[in-house]
Design a protein around this motif. Structure first.
Motif, short mmCIF file in Angstrom:
data_model
loop_
_atom_site.label_atom_id
_atom_site.label_comp_id
_atom_site.label_asym_id
_atom_site.label_seq_id
_atom_site.Cartn_x
_atom_site.Cartn_y
_atom_site.Cartn_z
N THR A 83 -1.21 7.55 -13.29
CA THR A 83 -0.08 6.90 -12.82
C THR A 83 0.67 6.34 -13.67
O THR A 83 0.10 5.77 -14.74
CB THR A 83 -0.31 5.88 -11.69
OG1 THR A 83 0.76 5.33 -11.31
CG2 THR A 83 -1.45 4.89 -12.23
N TRP A 103 -3.30 8.23 -6.20
CA TRP A 103 -2.96 6.65 -6.02
C TRP A 103 -2.35 6.29 -4.62
O TRP A 103 -1.39 6.81 -4.17
CB TRP A 103 -2.13 6.11 -7.05
CG TRP A 103 -3.12 5.90 -8.12
CD1 TRP A 103 -2.94 6.80 -9.41
CD2 TRP A 103 -4.01 4.83 -8.64
NE1 TRP A 103 -3.90 6.15 -10.24
CE2 TRP A 103 -4.44 5.28 -10.15
CE3 TRP A 103 -4.79 3.80 -7.93
CZ2 TRP A 103 -5.57 4.57 -10.48
CZ3 TRP A 103 -5.62 3.11 -8.53
CH2 TRP A 103 -6.08 3.21 -9.76
N VAL A 104 -2.96 5.30 -3.91
CA VAL A 104 -2.25 4.77 -2.65
C VAL A 104 -2.23 3.31 -2.64
O VAL A 104 -3.31 2.80 -3.10
CB VAL A 104 -3.18 5.19 -1.38
CG1 VAL A 104 -2.48 4.69 0.03
CG2 VAL A 104 -2.96 6.90 -1.05
N SER A 105 -1.03 2.74 -2.27
CA SER A 105 -0.96 1.17 -2.32
C SER A 105 -1.66 0.88 -1.05
O SER A 105 -1.68 1.14 0.15
CB SER A 105 0.37 0.85 -2.27
OG SER A 105 0.50 -0.61 -2.12
N SER A 139 -4.27 -1.09 -5.60
CA SER A 139 -4.22 0.16 -5.03
C SER A 139 -5.52 0.81 -5.13
O SER A 139 -6.35 0.69 -5.72
CB SER A 139 -3.32 1.03 -6.01
OG SER A 139 -1.95 0.38 -5.95
N TYR A 175 -7.19 4.74 -5.85
CA TYR A 175 -7.55 6.03 -6.34
C TYR A 175 -8.54 6.97 -5.90
O TYR A 175 -9.85 6.59 -6.26
CB TYR A 175 -7.25 6.21 -7.91
CG TYR A 175 -7.26 7.42 -8.64
CD1 TYR A 175 -6.07 8.29 -8.82
CD2 TYR A 175 -8.62 8.01 -9.10
CE1 TYR A 175 -6.24 9.31 -9.36
CE2 TYR A 175 -8.57 9.11 -9.64
CZ TYR A 175 -7.39 9.95 -9.80
OH TYR A 175 -7.43 11.05 -10.26
N TYR A 210 2.36 -5.90 -7.53
CA TYR A 210 2.18 -4.75 -6.57
C TYR A 210 0.88 -4.73 -5.84
O TYR A 210 0.82 -3.97 -4.86
CB TYR A 210 2.27 -3.24 -7.26
CG TYR A 210 3.64 -2.96 -8.07
CD1 TYR A 210 4.77 -2.72 -7.31
CD2 TYR A 210 3.92 -3.36 -9.21
CE1 TYR A 210 6.18 -2.31 -7.65
CE2 TYR A 210 5.32 -3.25 -9.89
CZ TYR A 210 6.28 -2.83 -9.17
OH TYR A 210 7.57 -2.49 -9.75
#
Length: 721
Positions: A454, A487-489, A479, A481, A476
């Motif tokens: 990312t 990757w996802v928040s 997150s 992975y 942010y």
């Protein structure tokens, strides 16, 4: 016998007729049209050209074109002779766009004819056989051609619209690289067997007692000093292949630069413990292999050249030095050094004949920057060695021709005595082009082998054994992975500490959000769960999802004490192992074992079977990790990285290191560490410390397959396998 008037006129006046028109001298292949008018009483000789004899795959190939003007549509047989002996026949029936006909040939020469005495020139001749069975079987134009086993060339893709980079090897140098050209410019000095672009090793054999000096024992890829000016070399080229048009491989047995007993520097005699066991006193038992590929990672001006050297156990060394060295032409008189910290070129100057060892790879270039060359390297396997770069500028060869030298050099780590034996592998990258294009490629190569996961950034990273990663990104939040999904928040604010399990459970602590502060656990499918309203200073998570946290005076008991606690859904929070003081460092493995540093008390390890036990009274630890077998790794200020095992206690990891700024340990005990000013290294028991990149990282993580994750400022989060 009748004479063809058209042919006679053409010969007398150098004219040809075509479609009833006279045309003045044309390219020869165009002039061939006339010969079709020969009558049968005056048969014409077959004609053609031997374009090249070169390596194709593991055998040599003769290529060119041939045709019989009497029957231009009928394929011509071509016979190949090696050193005057018939070797093979082939047919000229391949389409050639430059000729517009199926007159081309590419004939593989049988191996028994091309396993030449290495280095010696041999003659390959091609003859076109009259299609009508006549006696006119001429040798083709540009035949014969000289060739030696080991002569080969490969070319990569276009660089800057000026053609590809071509790399050549020579049989007389045992397949060492004797030419690197681009846009008509030659980068390599080939004055003798000790120059070129090649691999050389210096060592002190185990049997040597006095004087111990590296210069006495010098296995060299291209040959011995006594080979200078000779058509052959003492080094033995055992194989050469060309798997692709831009790739070739070689294996060879290295000669000693100085034969045993000859005088070397400081009046000492060269030493070879194997002299009595060799038919040639200058031949060592060391073997090496290399793979030369022009083009790497989309960079057509990069020559990727992995090299492996085998040091036999019987010839193990007390000390070792390995160089990947490039002797350059004297027109490359401007020098600069690549700065790993700034990714820029810093000026460098040296007086004629001087040798410098700057902190980064040297770039040699013409004064106007039109042509430049550099070499960068990293160790892949073998006992840990220390990498340095060097340059020697402004020297003259025996013909008075100036040349330069740039190299990547590996030395015995910290001057340690061996033994050094086994396989040593190095990843070398030679970069050519303009000075600006070399700089751009050096920037790209700094993360060679790494893959960007990312472009986002992280101040904290944590990895589970199966490659699941959690990251805290400033501004942010947290997150997650997953190798299969990316990757996802997880939709949070910024966390102070994080940990992740193989199932994707994440524990995080937050201190900046008032009533929303505290310790949370993220469970896939269920989201975030608030475990305790006060923030912790350190957190960890086990393979079953149990949470371990260190609290500073606000722990989850009625007394709100400091210390390490464990949380499970069935029991809630409880002091771990009966209660502890405040920890400054904390590490948790998947089994639930815990390592912790307690200021004023030392480093302890907790297991369910043993409770807390003291490992050392030195609590001055800035990083901690714990493997699945309970081995503990710690970064001790001023002492570097040490490892604790139940069998041996504490010992320096891999012979000793400096202080690491970031560290992580996987279940197998593999370690990744970032050292300011040096880069990111990975430690395995099988390889020792291996440099992964000269870049440094504020956050690193490692999974149980030794896959490394690191944050690089302005570049994002990357992985290395």
């Amino acid at each position: 016998m009748r004479t063809n008037p058209f042919r006679l006129a053409a010969r007398l006046f150098d004219y040809r007729t075509r479609n009833n028109h006279s045309v003045a001298t044309l390219p020869y292949r165009a002039c061939l049209r006339l010969e079709r008018m020969e009558d049968r009483d005056n048969p014409a000789s077959p004609v053609g050209y031997l374009d090249v004899v070169g390596l194709g795959g593991s055998q040599y190939v003769a290529a060119g074109w041939a045709e019989d003007p009497d029957v231009p549509s009928q394929p011509v047989q071509v016979h190949i002779y090696v050193d005057g002996t018939f070797a093979v026949a082939g047919t000229a029936n391949m389409y050639r766009s430059d000729l517009g006909h199926n007159w081309g040939f590419s004939i593989t020469i049988p191996a028994q004819f091309t396993s030449f005495q290495q280095g010696a020139n041999h003659s390959v001749a091609a003859y076109a056989i009259d299609a009508n069975g006549g006696t006119l079987n001429p040798q083709l134009t540009s035949s014969p051609k000289p060739v030696a086993y080991g002569d080969a060339a490969v070319t990569g893709g276009d660089v800057g619209g000026l053609g590809g980079v071509t790399v050549g090897t020579a049989g007389r140098f045992a397949g060492a690289v004797d030419s690197i050209t681009w846009n008509g410019f030659e980068f390599v000095n080939t004055h003798d067997d000790g120059r070129l672009e090649q691999t050389a090793l210096w060592g002190i054999p185990a049997a040597e007692t006095s004087p111990r000096d590296l210069v006495r024992y010098n296995p060299t890829e291209a040959g011995s000093e006594t080979d200078i000016g000779q058509p052959t070399t003492t080094s033995v080229l055992t194989s050469i292949t060309k798997p692709a048009s831009n790739e070739l491989t070689t294996t060879s047995q290295m000669a000693l630069w100085n034969r045993a007993g000859t005088l070397v520097d400081n009046g000492m005699a060269a030493y070879n413990p194997d002299q009595t066991g060799q038919t040639l006193p200058a031949l060592s038992n060391y073997t090496m292999s290399k793979d030369v590929t022009v083009g790497f990672g989309g960079l057509n001006n990069v020559i990727h050249q992995p090299v492996t050297i085998n040091v036999p156990a019987a010839d193990q060394l007390q000390r070792i030095q390995v160089q990947q060295i490039v002797f350059t032409t004297g027109t490359l008189t401007s020098m600069s050094v690549y700065n790993f910290a700034t990714n820029q070129l810093d000026p460098l100057s040296a007086s004629p004949g001087a040798t410098l060892t700057p902190a980064g790879p040297v770039v040699e270039s013409t004064t106007d920057g039109s042509y430049a060359i550099a070499i960068v390297s990293r160790q892949l396997s073998g006992g840990a060695l220390t990498l340095s770069y060097g340059v020697s500028e402004g020297s003259l060869d025996s013909n008075g021709v100036p040349y330069g030298v740039i190299y990547a050099q590996y030395n015995s780590a910290n001057g340690n005595l061996g033994p050094y034996s086994g396989t040593y592998s190095f990843d070398n990258y030679i970069v050519v082009g303009t000075r600006s294009s070399v700089l751009a490629s050096l920037r790209s190569l700094q993360l060679t082998g790494w893959v960007q996961t990312t472009a986002g950034h992280a101040s904290l990273l944590a990895a589970a054994g199966n490659g699941v990663v959690a990251a805290q990104s400033p501004g942010y939040g947290v997150s997650l992975y997953q190798p299969s999904t990316g990757w996802v928040s997880l939709g949070t604010g910024d966390a102070d500490a994080i940990a992740v399990s193989a199932s994707g459970n994440v524990v995080a602590t937050f201190s900046k959000y008032g009533s929303s502060n505290g310790v949370y656990e993220y469970v896939p499918g269920a989201g975030w769960q608030h475990l305790w309203p006060n923030p912790a200073t350190l957190v960890g998570i086990t393979g079953t999802g149990a949470v371990v946290a260190n609290f500073n005076g606000n722990g989850p008991t009625t007394r709100s004490t400091s210390g390490v606690y464990e949380y499970t859904p069935s029991t809630g929070w409880a002091p771990l192992g009966g209660g502890t003081g405040l920890a400054s460092q904390l590490a948790v493995n998947a089994n639930g074992d815990v390592a912790a540093a307690f200021p004023g008390y030392g480093v302890y390890r907790y297991k369910v079977s043993t409770g807390w036990i003291l490992l050392t009274s030195n609590a001055n630890v800035t990083q901690l990790g714990i493997a699945s077998n309970g081995n503990v790794v710690g970064q001790f200020t001023g002492y570097g990285i040490e490892r604790y095992t139940d069998a041996t206690g504490w010992s320096y990891l891999g012979g000793g290191t400096g202080d690491a700024s970031a560290l992580a340990v996987d279940a197998n005990g593999d370690v990744v560490a970032s050292f300011n000013g040096y880069g990111i290294f990975r430690y395995k028991d099988s390889t020792g410390w291996v440099l992964l990149t000269r870049d440094v990282s504020p956050a690193v993580a490692i999974d149980d397959n030794a896959h490394v994750f690191a944050e690089f400022p302005n570049l994002g989060i990357w992985s290395y396998s």
